[in-house]
Design a protein around this motif. Structure first.
Motif, PDB file in Angstrom:
ATOM      1  N   PHE A 122       0.931  -1.079  -0.138  1.00 38.55           N
ATOM      2  CA  PHE A 122       0.063  -0.166  -0.005  1.00 38.55           C
ATOM      3  C   PHE A 122       0.812   1.295   0.013  1.00 38.55           C
ATOM      4  O   PHE A 122       1.839   1.425   0.817  1.00 38.55           O
ATOM      5  CB  PHE A 122      -0.800   0.015   1.387  1.00 38.55           C
ATOM      6  N   ASN A 123       0.753   2.398  -0.684  1.00 40.83           N
ATOM      7  CA  ASN A 123       1.378   3.268  -1.053  1.00 40.83           C
ATOM      8  C   ASN A 123       0.576   4.774  -0.533  1.00 40.83           C
ATOM      9  O   ASN A 123      -0.355   4.822  -1.269  1.00 40.83           O
ATOM     10  CB  ASN A 123       2.022   3.752  -2.518  1.00 40.83           C
ATOM     11  N   PHE A 124       0.798   5.318   0.852  1.00 40.37           N
ATOM     12  CA  PHE A 124      -0.029   6.102   1.193  1.00 40.37           C
ATOM     13  C   PHE A 124       0.176   7.583   0.496  1.00 40.37           C
ATOM     14  O   PHE A 124      -0.500   8.385   0.389  1.00 40.37           O
ATOM     15  CB  PHE A 124       0.055   6.051   2.645  1.00 40.37           C
ATOM     16  N   ASN A 125       1.602   7.715   0.131  1.00 35.24           N
ATOM     17  CA  ASN A 125       2.005   8.997  -0.732  1.00 35.24           C
ATOM     18  C   ASN A 125       3.486   8.686  -1.135  1.00 35.24           C
ATOM     19  O   ASN A 125       3.719   7.556  -1.335  1.00 35.24           O
ATOM     20  CB  ASN A 125       2.022  10.116   0.240  1.00 35.24           C
ATOM     21  N   ASP A 126       4.032   9.416  -1.868  1.00 33.10           N
ATOM     22  CA  ASP A 126       5.410   8.984  -2.490  1.00 33.10           C
ATOM     23  C   ASP A 126       6.396   8.855  -1.297  1.00 33.10           C
ATOM     24  O   ASP A 126       7.494   8.274  -1.706  1.00 33.10           O
ATOM     25  CB  ASP A 126       5.807  10.107  -3.453  1.00 33.10           C
ATOM     26  N   LYS A 127       6.186   8.934  -0.283  1.00 33.55           N
ATOM     27  CA  LYS A 127       7.431   8.630   0.782  1.00 33.55           C
ATOM     28  C   LYS A 127       7.081   7.555   1.566  1.00 33.55           C
ATOM     29  O   LYS A 127       7.983   6.845   2.288  1.00 33.55           O
ATOM     30  CB  LYS A 127       7.569  10.008   1.661  1.00 33.55           C
ATOM     31  N   VAL A 128       5.880   7.472   1.980  1.00 29.15           N
ATOM     32  CA  VAL A 128       5.468   6.352   3.015  1.00 29.15           C
ATOM     33  C   VAL A 128       4.679   5.176   2.274  1.00 29.15           C
ATOM     34  O   VAL A 128       3.478   5.637   1.597  1.00 29.15           O
ATOM     35  CB  VAL A 128       4.569   6.896   4.120  1.00 29.15           C
ATOM     36  N   ALA A 188       5.925   6.996  14.360  1.00 26.10           N
ATOM     37  CA  ALA A 188       7.015   7.642  14.102  1.00 26.10           C
ATOM     38  C   ALA A 188       6.428   8.908  13.415  1.00 26.10           C
ATOM     39  O   ALA A 188       5.301   9.259  13.565  1.00 26.10           O
ATOM     40  CB  ALA A 188       7.296   7.068  12.660  1.00 26.10           C
ATOM     41  N   GLU A 189       7.392  10.002  13.684  1.00 23.25           N
ATOM     42  CA  GLU A 189       7.153  11.361  13.030  1.00 23.25           C
ATOM     43  C   GLU A 189       7.876  11.716  11.893  1.00 23.25           C
ATOM     44  O   GLU A 189       9.339  11.549  11.911  1.00 23.25           O
ATOM     45  CB  GLU A 189       7.510  12.386  14.350  1.00 23.25           C
ATOM     46  N   ILE A 190       7.403  12.269  10.815  1.00 24.49           N
ATOM     47  CA  ILE A 190       8.216  12.217   9.535  1.00 24.49           C
ATOM     48  C   ILE A 190       8.598  13.924   9.682  1.00 24.49           C
ATOM     49  O   ILE A 190       7.609  14.723   9.945  1.00 24.49           O
ATOM     50  CB  ILE A 190       7.164  12.356   8.438  1.00 24.49           C
ATOM     51  N   GLY A 191       9.709  14.044   9.409  1.00 24.96           N
ATOM     52  CA  GLY A 191      10.279  15.432   9.596  1.00 24.96           C
ATOM     53  C   GLY A 191      11.815  15.373   9.283  1.00 24.96           C
ATOM     54  O   GLY A 191      12.420  14.547   8.848  1.00 24.96           O
ATOM     55  N   GLU A 192      12.290  16.639   9.360  1.00 25.18           N
ATOM     56  CA  GLU A 192      13.770  16.879   9.467  1.00 25.18           C
ATOM     57  C   GLU A 192      14.421  16.455  10.595  1.00 25.18           C
ATOM     58  O   GLU A 192      14.602  17.311  11.422  1.00 25.18           O
ATOM     59  CB  GLU A 192      14.060  18.189   8.707  1.00 25.18           C
TER      60      GLU A 192
END
Length: 195
Positions: A122-128, A188-192
């Motif tokens: 499953f691809n939720f967006n281009d990153k996850v 998880a938290e997506i960020g820099e």
């Protein structure tokens, strides 16, 4: 509120009818009653409260145990490998908000933990993305809804197997090895973030 998942209602009904019939004509009704209770347990529908609605938080898709956390060789992604038991709630929830969920199915070997396995990605967006590798009891992942998903919404039926969550390398992981986590828990938290 529905106490039994829609995907299991017919099985629970048949097991209840078998119990009633066996009660009327046989001494084996106790075993059919246990079978009926077993199916109620397997197909129970329990809601999990969503902890955080922000877009950069990734939540757990199911009740599961974290087996491995690793970065891939080129350090572009972090992979969380998790094990979902048949005895936990058998619906998958969206780990992120998604307007259109893309998914592909690999028809490989059943219950193999490698690239030859039978899985659905499953691809939720281009990153996850999330990969569900079928377990012993899961012959097919049943996708219930694939558009306009909110984080935490039920979207598939998955009994057991491995779940691999692929995140960007700069994600902050909020769980550790061996953790037993519930569905809709922050993982998880997506960020820099620094290495």
């Amino acid at each position: 509120m529905n106490l039994i998942l829609k995907e299991g209602r017919s099985i629970v009904l048949v097991s209840f009818i078998a119990f009633v019939v066996s009660y009327l004509i046989s001494d084996l009704y106790f075993y059919f009653f246990l079978l009926f209770l077993f199916f109620i347990f397997i197909f129970r529908n329990y809601e999990r409260e969503l902890e955080d609605y922000s877009d950069d938080i990734v939540v757990s898709p199911a009740d599961m145990t974290i087996l491995d956390i690793k970065a891939n060789e080129d350090k572009s992604n972090i992979e969380l490998l998790c094990k979902k038991s048949v005895f936990s709630i058998n619906s998958l929830r969206a780990i992120l908000k998604s307007s259109k969920l893309d998914y592909k199915i690999n028809k490989g070997l059943i219950y193999a933990n490698d690239e030859n396995a039978k899985y659905i990605e499953f691809n939720f967006n281009d990153k996850v993305s999330m990969i569900c590798i079928n377990g012993f009891f899961t012959k097919k992942v049943l996708v219930i809804k694939d558009n306009d998903l909110l984080k935490g919404n039920k979207f598939a039926f998955f009994m057991d197997g491995f779940i691999k969550i692929v995140l960007p390398y700069n994600s902050k992981i909020l769980v550790g090895l061996g953790d037993k986590i519930l569905a809709n828990t922050k993982i998880a938290e997506i960020g820099e973030y620094n290495d």
